[in-house]
Write a protein that holds these residues in place. Sequence first.
Motif, PDB file in Angstrom:
ATOM      1  N   TYR A  69       0.708  -1.351   0.221  1.00 59.24           N
ATOM      2  CA  TYR A  69      -0.012  -0.048   0.079  1.00 59.24           C
ATOM      3  C   TYR A  69       1.034   1.242   0.009  1.00 59.24           C
ATOM      4  CZ  TYR A  69      -3.043   3.503   1.788  1.00 59.24           C
ATOM      5  OH  TYR A  69      -3.746   4.763   1.852  1.00 59.24           O
ATOM      6  N   VAL A  70       2.338   1.340   0.689  1.00 59.59           N
ATOM      7  CA  VAL A  70       2.962   2.503   0.816  1.00 59.59           C
ATOM      8  C   VAL A  70       3.630   2.619  -0.404  1.00 59.59           C
ATOM      9  CG1 VAL A  70       4.845   3.289   2.096  1.00 59.59           C
ATOM     10  CG2 VAL A  70       3.020   2.229   3.309  1.00 59.59           C
ATOM     11  N   SER A  71       3.937   1.624  -1.100  1.00 61.54           N
ATOM     12  CA  SER A  71       4.642   1.716  -2.319  1.00 61.54           C
ATOM     13  C   SER A  71       3.736   2.614  -3.285  1.00 61.54           C
ATOM     14  CB  SER A  71       4.968   0.366  -2.696  1.00 61.54           C
ATOM     15  OG  SER A  71       5.523   0.330  -4.154  1.00 61.54           O
ATOM     16  N   ALA A  72       2.345   1.944  -3.382  1.00 64.51           N
ATOM     17  CA  ALA A  72       1.353   2.521  -4.258  1.00 64.51           C
ATOM     18  C   ALA A  72       1.262   4.310  -3.981  1.00 64.51           C
ATOM     19  CB  ALA A  72       0.238   1.869  -4.162  1.00 64.51           C
ATOM     20  N   LYS A  73       1.203   4.439  -2.730  1.00 65.94           N
ATOM     21  CA  LYS A  73       0.998   5.965  -2.285  1.00 65.94           C
ATOM     22  C   LYS A  73       2.354   6.663  -2.535  1.00 65.94           C
ATOM     23  CE  LYS A  73       0.501   5.877   2.260  1.00 65.94           C
ATOM     24  NZ  LYS A  73       0.133   6.626   3.754  1.00 65.94           N
ATOM     25  N   ALA A  74       3.611   6.211  -2.397  1.00 66.23           N
ATOM     26  CA  ALA A  74       4.872   6.750  -2.875  1.00 66.23           C
ATOM     27  C   ALA A  74       4.807   7.184  -4.262  1.00 66.23           C
ATOM     28  CB  ALA A  74       6.131   6.008  -2.214  1.00 66.23           C
ATOM     29  N   ALA A  75       4.317   6.247  -5.066  1.00 66.17           N
ATOM     30  CA  ALA A  75       4.224   6.318  -6.526  1.00 66.17           C
ATOM     31  C   ALA A  75       3.309   7.533  -6.942  1.00 66.17           C
ATOM     32  CB  ALA A  75       4.061   5.347  -7.285  1.00 66.17           C
ATOM     33  N   VAL A  76       2.300   7.728  -6.104  1.00 62.17           N
ATOM     34  CA  VAL A  76       1.205   8.740  -6.406  1.00 62.17           C
ATOM     35  C   VAL A  76       1.674   9.934  -6.107  1.00 62.17           C
ATOM     36  CG1 VAL A  76      -0.924   9.841  -5.532  1.00 62.17           C
ATOM     37  CG2 VAL A  76      -0.752   7.482  -5.958  1.00 62.17           C
ATOM     38  N   ASP A  93      -6.505  13.995  -0.998  1.00 60.43           N
ATOM     39  CA  ASP A  93      -6.805  12.588  -1.528  1.00 60.43           C
ATOM     40  C   ASP A  93      -5.877  11.585  -0.788  1.00 60.43           C
ATOM     41  OD1 ASP A  93      -8.135  13.655  -3.619  1.00 60.43           O
ATOM     42  OD2 ASP A  93      -6.275  13.786  -5.045  1.00 60.43           O
ATOM     43  N   GLY A  94      -4.854  11.895  -0.224  1.00 61.16           N
ATOM     44  CA  GLY A  94      -3.809  10.923   0.468  1.00 61.16           C
ATOM     45  C   GLY A  94      -4.896  10.483   2.034  1.00 61.16           C
ATOM     46  N   TRP A  95      -5.195  11.634   2.558  1.00 59.76           N
ATOM     47  CA  TRP A  95      -6.132  11.462   3.688  1.00 59.76           C
ATOM     48  C   TRP A  95      -7.286  10.450   3.416  1.00 59.76           C
ATOM     49  CZ3 TRP A  95      -6.708  12.925   8.782  1.00 59.76           C
ATOM     50  CH2 TRP A  95      -7.649  12.798   9.588  1.00 59.76           C
ATOM     51  N   ALA A  96      -8.178  10.786   2.390  1.00 60.62           N
ATOM     52  CA  ALA A  96      -9.210   9.752   2.121  1.00 60.62           C
ATOM     53  C   ALA A  96      -8.605   8.510   2.017  1.00 60.62           C
ATOM     54  CB  ALA A  96      -9.985  10.451   0.965  1.00 60.62           C
ATOM     55  N   PRO A 176     -20.857   9.772   8.668  1.00 65.22           N
ATOM     56  CA  PRO A 176     -20.294  10.025   7.255  1.00 65.22           C
ATOM     57  C   PRO A 176     -19.223  11.169   7.160  1.00 65.22           C
ATOM     58  CG  PRO A 176     -22.816  10.440   7.040  1.00 65.22           C
ATOM     59  CD  PRO A 176     -22.495  10.091   8.486  1.00 65.22           C
ATOM     60  N   GLY A 177     -19.479  12.005   7.749  1.00 62.28           N
ATOM     61  CA  GLY A 177     -18.649  13.473   7.780  1.00 62.28           C
ATOM     62  C   GLY A 177     -17.586  13.685   8.494  1.00 62.28           C
ATOM     63  N   LEU A 178     -17.369  12.489   9.409  1.00 60.22           N
ATOM     64  CA  LEU A 178     -16.349  12.650  10.691  1.00 60.22           C
ATOM     65  C   LEU A 178     -15.019  12.938   9.973  1.00 60.22           C
ATOM     66  CD1 LEU A 178     -15.560  12.573  13.502  1.00 60.22           C
ATOM     67  CD2 LEU A 178     -15.194  10.120  13.179  1.00 60.22           C
ATOM     68  N   ALA A 179     -14.701  11.957   8.968  1.00 59.61           N
ATOM     69  CA  ALA A 179     -13.084  12.194   8.391  1.00 59.61           C
ATOM     70  C   ALA A 179     -12.960  13.499   7.766  1.00 59.61           C
ATOM     71  CB  ALA A 179     -13.054  10.978   7.650  1.00 59.61           C
ATOM     72  N   ASP A 180     -14.134  13.854   7.091  1.00 58.34           N
ATOM     73  CA  ASP A 180     -13.871  15.414   6.550  1.00 58.34           C
ATOM     74  C   ASP A 180     -13.599  16.291   7.433  1.00 58.34           C
ATOM     75  OD1 ASP A 180     -13.752  14.152   4.012  1.00 58.34           O
ATOM     76  OD2 ASP A 180     -15.784  14.252   3.501  1.00 58.34           O
ATOM     77  N   ALA A 181     -14.578  16.382   8.326  1.00 61.36           N
ATOM     78  CA  ALA A 181     -14.516  17.218   9.518  1.00 61.36           C
ATOM     79  C   ALA A 181     -13.240  17.328  10.295  1.00 61.36           C
ATOM     80  CB  ALA A 181     -15.768  17.165  10.574  1.00 61.36           C
ATOM     81  N   MET A 182     -12.752  16.038  10.613  1.00 65.81           N
ATOM     82  CA  MET A 182     -11.402  16.088  11.273  1.00 65.81           C
ATOM     83  C   MET A 182     -10.319  16.478  10.436  1.00 65.81           C
ATOM     84  SD  MET A 182      -9.912  15.112  14.057  1.00 65.81           S
ATOM     85  CE  MET A 182     -11.051  14.156  15.111  1.00 65.81           C
ATOM     86  N   LEU A 183     -10.298  16.455   9.256  1.00 68.58           N
ATOM     87  CA  LEU A 183      -9.262  16.842   8.364  1.00 68.58           C
ATOM     88  C   LEU A 183      -9.199  18.475   8.322  1.00 68.58           C
ATOM     89  CD1 LEU A 183      -6.774  16.500   6.170  1.00 68.58           C
ATOM     90  CD2 LEU A 183      -8.313  16.235   4.500  1.00 68.58           C
TER      91      LEU A 183
END
Length: 237
Positions: A69-76, A93-96, A176-183
């Motif tokens: 997973y991290v390898s794919a993130k690093a490429a992005v 995008d990374g947070w999501a 459903p809005g918790l993650a967005d609100a936290m960010l």
Amino acid sequence: MTETSSRRTDTRTRIVETAARLLQERGPAAVTTRAVAEAAGVQAPAIYRLFGDKDGLLEAVAEHTMATYVSAKAAVVAAASSGDVDPLEDLRDGWAGQIGFGLAHPALFHLMSDPARAAQSPALKAGREVLRARVRRLAETGRLRVSEERAAELIHAAGVGTVTALLTTPPADRDPGLADAMLESVLAQILTETTELKDDAWVAVTLRAAAPQLEVLSAAERSLLVEWLDRVIAANP
């Protein structure tokens, strides 16, 4: 690599991938040496030879899954850095992606949330470097008003807390809005509203991000500049 070493590597990979599937589908309790051996088509002693015990196998599974997973993130992130992707949108995008990964892999998330395990995990360390790279891109554009380290730690802590809160809430009751609100809450603490000059800390953070690339200075001069800027940042938390 000898034929024997190659077979050993193939066997190890098959066992890890099989255990990862069982972990994802049925949880940690299903990852027994007997169940994994049967599903992977090997004898149980092979698991003990390769991993020591069940904990060793779970460590290998966690590292394998996270490393992929991290390898794919690093490429992005690398692609975003060389293209026209806005650093803030890249961070969002990374947070999501991180929140989604944690919710999709609850057993793995709980394994890797163990502080003792996390401190020793190469994959998690690589993941933190990917986050720091995203934060540095923000700093380079003058949008960061706290140190890169503090920004990365706030984002990481918020992400772990968000996934933990969601996983410990029945799916039907999750906000459903918790993650967005936290960010957004974290971004309000770490970002400037504009790139206009704000204060000494803002200037220091922005220059600190560029300092390692100032080739007009010698290595010793860059090191000294970074030391000075870190002192300014620390004095303006």
